[in-house]
Design a protein around this motif. Structure first.
Motif, short mmCIF file in Angstrom:
data_model
loop_
_atom_site.label_atom_id
_atom_site.label_comp_id
_atom_site.label_asym_id
_atom_site.label_seq_id
_atom_site.Cartn_x
_atom_site.Cartn_y
_atom_site.Cartn_z
N THR A 81 43.30 53.62 46.59
CA THR A 81 42.46 52.44 46.79
C THR A 81 42.74 51.33 45.77
O THR A 81 42.74 50.15 46.13
CB THR A 81 40.98 52.83 46.72
OG1 THR A 81 40.74 53.59 45.52
CG2 THR A 81 40.59 53.68 47.92
N ILE A 85 44.03 47.51 46.83
CA ILE A 85 43.35 46.24 46.51
C ILE A 85 44.29 45.32 45.75
O ILE A 85 44.36 44.11 46.02
CB ILE A 85 42.07 46.52 45.70
CG1 ILE A 85 41.05 47.29 46.54
CG2 ILE A 85 41.47 45.22 45.18
CD1 ILE A 85 40.55 46.55 47.76
N THR A 86 45.02 45.85 44.79
CA THR A 86 45.94 45.04 44.00
C THR A 86 46.99 44.39 44.88
O THR A 86 47.30 43.19 44.74
CB THR A 86 46.62 45.90 42.92
OG1 THR A 86 45.62 46.46 42.06
CG2 THR A 86 47.59 45.07 42.09
N ARG A 88 46.80 43.69 48.11
CA ARG A 88 46.18 42.67 48.96
C ARG A 88 45.87 41.41 48.17
O ARG A 88 46.06 40.29 48.66
CB ARG A 88 44.90 43.22 49.61
CG ARG A 88 45.18 44.27 50.67
CD ARG A 88 43.88 44.81 51.26
NE ARG A 88 43.14 43.81 52.02
CZ ARG A 88 43.34 43.54 53.30
NH1 ARG A 88 44.30 44.18 53.97
NH2 ARG A 88 42.61 42.64 53.91
N ARG A 89 45.40 41.56 46.95
CA ARG A 89 45.08 40.38 46.13
C ARG A 89 46.35 39.64 45.73
O ARG A 89 46.39 38.41 45.77
CB ARG A 89 44.29 40.79 44.89
CG ARG A 89 42.83 41.11 45.17
CD ARG A 89 42.05 41.27 43.88
NE ARG A 89 42.15 40.10 43.03
CZ ARG A 89 41.42 38.99 43.18
NH1 ARG A 89 40.55 38.91 44.18
NH2 ARG A 89 41.57 37.97 42.35
N ASN A 104 41.44 46.85 38.46
CA ASN A 104 40.88 47.46 39.67
C ASN A 104 40.71 48.96 39.48
O ASN A 104 39.70 49.54 39.90
CB ASN A 104 41.81 47.18 40.86
CG ASN A 104 41.88 45.71 41.20
OD1 ASN A 104 40.92 44.97 40.98
ND2 ASN A 104 43.00 45.28 41.75
N ARG A 173 35.93 41.28 42.87
CA ARG A 173 37.37 41.22 43.09
C ARG A 173 37.81 42.33 44.05
O ARG A 173 38.73 42.15 44.86
CB ARG A 173 38.09 41.33 41.74
CG ARG A 173 39.57 41.00 41.81
CD ARG A 173 40.17 40.90 40.41
NE ARG A 173 40.10 42.17 39.70
CZ ARG A 173 39.45 42.37 38.56
NH1 ARG A 173 38.79 41.37 37.99
NH2 ARG A 173 39.46 43.55 37.97
N ILE A 174 37.14 43.47 43.98
CA ILE A 174 37.42 44.57 44.92
C ILE A 174 37.05 44.15 46.33
O ILE A 174 37.78 44.43 47.30
CB ILE A 174 36.64 45.84 44.52
CG1 ILE A 174 37.06 46.33 43.13
CG2 ILE A 174 36.80 46.94 45.56
CD1 ILE A 174 38.48 46.80 43.03
N SER A 177 39.02 40.81 49.25
CA SER A 177 40.07 40.88 50.25
C SER A 177 39.76 41.83 51.40
O SER A 177 40.54 41.92 52.36
CB SER A 177 41.40 41.29 49.61
OG SER A 177 41.31 42.61 49.10
N ILE A 178 38.65 42.55 51.33
CA ILE A 178 38.32 43.52 52.39
C ILE A 178 36.95 43.26 53.01
O ILE A 178 36.48 44.08 53.80
CB ILE A 178 38.38 44.97 51.87
CG1 ILE A 178 37.41 45.17 50.70
CG2 ILE A 178 39.79 45.35 51.47
CD1 ILE A 178 37.32 46.63 50.24
N ARG A 209 40.12 42.72 58.23
CA ARG A 209 39.36 43.06 57.03
C ARG A 209 38.44 44.24 57.28
O ARG A 209 38.23 45.07 56.40
CB ARG A 209 38.56 41.84 56.56
CG ARG A 209 39.42 40.74 55.94
CD ARG A 209 38.57 39.58 55.48
NE ARG A 209 39.36 38.60 54.74
CZ ARG A 209 38.93 37.97 53.66
NH1 ARG A 209 37.72 38.23 53.17
NH2 ARG A 209 39.69 37.09 53.04
N PHE A 216 39.65 51.74 53.16
CA PHE A 216 39.31 51.90 51.74
C PHE A 216 38.28 53.01 51.56
O PHE A 216 38.46 53.94 50.76
CB PHE A 216 38.76 50.58 51.20
CG PHE A 216 38.33 50.62 49.76
CD1 PHE A 216 39.17 50.22 48.75
CD2 PHE A 216 37.05 51.06 49.42
CE1 PHE A 216 38.77 50.26 47.42
CE2 PHE A 216 36.64 51.11 48.10
CZ PHE A 216 37.51 50.71 47.10
#
Length: 670
Positions: A81, A85-86, A88-89, A104, A173-174, A177-178, A209, A216
């Protein structure tokens, strides 16, 4: 000085109950009269010296052992996970910014460790876990750049504010993007204002998303599943997975608003959950279909309505042995949605997720919420993906549920010959008659008589001659065509019918007592004739059916058979056990919104994922702790026999009376 024993007012004498009537709380409970203040004070010891000053309160907690922190880091890294996230960001960044003080990996590890420690998912508690309870070695491993708490008390308030803000930014921040939600949160606003402020996301972006959010959360459940010993997972895969799908409400930390209110809730991604029916707010219906009278509108009560999101939870189960559990029942996949909106799509989403993770389809039981879905939206896609649906039916769905063009009848999920007698068709319906019989012996006798009629229906069940499978369940394109034959057809007829001349050939079989006799039933074929003509099923040797035929109610196991009753009940009981662990206030407390004070679709679903992963972890720990080994070295836990009102009744799903004692026959077989 000890407590003084003084004579006070006499306790109230309870009235004697009426003869022949059982006692109740009214005439049995303790009622203690309260004496005057002087009597109360006379019972107290001498007061404590009020001039003593205690030390300054200290609520600091000890650091987590490094091994526990490392275990949480491994859990998050194994789930994938943090990297997800990293990636996607980074894909969304226009230019590289300054490094985050909390990575993250660090914030996700802190959430996992907080839940594992029994703490609430509050950002202040997560901050304490991450910035105050890790050793310098673990801080360095996680590359935490935020400073430690200052020793100077005067600086600590500013440090806490800055630390809370840093943790909050890391958490959002997590989500950034989702999060598929377009609605602003955390304030009551008019819907006019909401329409202006909502995020501009296309339908395709929202769907992408939403899928990312589901992936996730379910990766955390996959990581929890990987905590099972390899031997347990290998046996599960060899024997076949089994599942149960169920919906439960995740209460919001916000006050709900009506569907016609001009003001939005501070969490507009939620809706009203109703415990009955399809769980949807009865006022939330399409325009033009509203109830026309006040009597048709339900009034919201605290016992029936909860504002929140509905989680559709797929649990993994082991049903390979009658008396042993070779794996614990654990949460396996889930997603959330507005209560009562698209439950079929939500269930299929969990199916798609476990297939994507490389797990096999299998039997899946669900309550009538899922039976009631449109066949094209749930039953057909689920079967095309390889899932074997184990269904329950509502009272108004019992009996004949439809017919085939060939003349076959769909009787509670199973195709039967059209010649089946009427008294067998209504056998399951007659379980409802038991509630009106007060005499136990008479009730038991009636119950056994119904069970015998249920078993007799198997003689009229259409038999599968052969099956042709095409397509690929992995991508949802599987198709199954079955050729069915009536009991009197084929080379080995199990009944005698004048419309099938070959069935008249005697087929004597040796019985248990040594006699050789033909005991096959003779079918009353005249029942199926219309103007002297028989339907196709009676004139052809076979009838071909596909996945679409009778799809809404059809199931492979005969409804009310011992196998169907046992499979359905074990899967449903397993998922209720998972709900019990997740909602236990002394454990996970999933139902308590005060322990996860966030608002919004993504935030609620992320927190729910961590809580369900911990539910799985706790159930795995309990399984391993209580497990013994069989002769082949496999771990298992003996199944506890259900007794009393929870004992087996031998009745089909949804038809047993609460507290009904077990009836031999089907109960023993089940």
């Amino acid at each position: 000085m000890g407590l003084k024993a003084q004579r006070g007012p006499k306790a109230k004498v309870q009235p004697e109950p009426v003869e022949g009537k059982a006692r109740t709380a009214r005439d049995t409970r303790q009622e203690l009269p309260i004496p005057g203040m002087d009597v109360i004070r006379s019972h107290y010891p001498e007061r404590v010296d009020p001039t003593i000053t205690l030390t300054h309160p200290d609520r600091s907690k000890a650091n987590f052992p490094d091994r526990r922190v490392e275990a949480s880091i491994d859990f998050i890294e194994h789930s994938g996970t943090a990297g997800f996230i990293t990636t996607r960001r980074d894909a969304r960044k226009i230019k590289k910014g300054r490094p985050a003080k909390i990575s993250n990996l660090a914030i996700l590890m802190a959430m996992h460790l907080t839940v594992a420690d029994g703490g609430p998912l509050l950002l202040t508690v997560i901050r304490e876990t991450l910035l105050e309870r890790l050793s310098p070695t673990m801080r360095a491993m996680l590359d935490i750049k935020f400073p430690t708490r200052p020793a100077n008390v005067a600086d600590q308030n500013r440090w806490e504010e800055a630390a809370d803000a840093s943790v909050r930014r890391a958490f959002h921040r997590i989500l950034d993007s989702i999060d598929p939600s377009t609605m602003p949160k955390n304030r009551k606003r008019s819907w006019d204002e909401m329409a202006i402020l909502k995020k501009d996301l296309s339908i395709a972006d929202q769907q992408e998303r939403s899928a990312a959010l589901d992936w996730f959360g379910n990766q955390l459940l996959e990581a929890a599943y990987q905590q099972l010993p390899q031997s347990v997972r290998d046996r599960l895969a060899a024997k076949g997975h089994a599942y149960a799908i169920d919906a439960t409400v995740i209460e919001a930390f916000a006050r709900g608003r009506g569907i016609d209110s001009e003001t939005a809730s501070s969490d507009p991604d939620t809706g009203w959950y109703v415990r009955e029916g399809d769980h949807r707010d009865p006022q939330d219906v399409p325009r033009g279909q509203e109830p026309t009278t006040r009597d048709l509108k339900f009034k919201r009560t605290s016992s029936k309505y909860i504002s929140g999101r509905e989680a559709h939870l797929l649990t993994l189960a082991d049903i390979s042995h009658a008396d042993r559990l070779y794996a614990p029942h654990i949460p396996f996949a889930f997603n959330t949605g507005v209560p009562g909106v698209a439950p079929a799509g939500a269930a299929l989403s969990t199916f798609a997720n476990i297939l994507h993770r490389g797990h096999q389809p299998g039997p899946v039981a669900g309550d009538i919420l899922y039976t009631n879905q449109a066949a094209a939206k749930y039953q057909i896609p689920a079967r095309r993906a390889g899932f074997d649906l184990v269904l329950g039916y509502g009272v108004n769905q019992l009996g004949v549920q439809g017919s085939h063009a060939s003349g076959m009848k769909m009787l509670e999920g199973t195709y039967v010959a059209p010649c089946i007698p009427d008294h067998l068709i209504d056998a399951v319906k007659d379980y409802a008659l038991l509630k009106d019989i007060t005499d136990d012996d008479e009730r038991h006798a009636k119950h056994r008589e119904i069970n015998e009629r249920v078993k007799a229906r198997l003689e009229y069940k259409m038999r599968t001659k052969d099956t042709t499978k095409t397509g690929d369940p992995a991508n949802g394109t599987a198709d199954i065509k079955e050729r069915l034959t009536c009991p009197a057809a084929g080379a080995n007829p199990t009944a005698i019918c004048a419309l099938k001349p070959k069935s008249k050939t005697p087929r004597p079989i040796r019985q248990a007592d040594g006699t050789v006799v033909d005991l096959r039933r003779t079918i009353q074929h005249t029942k199926v004739l219309t103007n002297g003509h028989a339907p196709k099923v009676c004139t052809q040797e076979t009838v071909t059916v596909t996945i679409e035929d009778g799809a809404k109610f059809r199931q492979s196991m005969s409804f009310a058979s011992p196998k169907q009753i046992s499979t359905y009940n074990r899967l449903r009981q397993g998922t209720e056990g998972v709900h019990g662990t997740a909602k236990d206030e002394a454990k996970i407390a999933l139902a308590n919104p005060g322990r996860r004070r966030v608002r919004g679709w993504a935030a609620m679903q992320v927190f729910t994922a961590f809580l369900l992963a911990e539910t799985a972890t706790q159930r795995i720990i309990t399984f391993i702790k209580n497990a013994v080994t069989d002769n082949e070295g496999h771990l298992y836990v003996p199944r506890r026999e259900r007794t009393g009102e929870h004992g087996p009744t031998g009745a089909p799903p949804g038809t047993a009376l609460p507290g009904a004692p077990p009836i031999p026959d089907l109960a023993e077989a089940a």
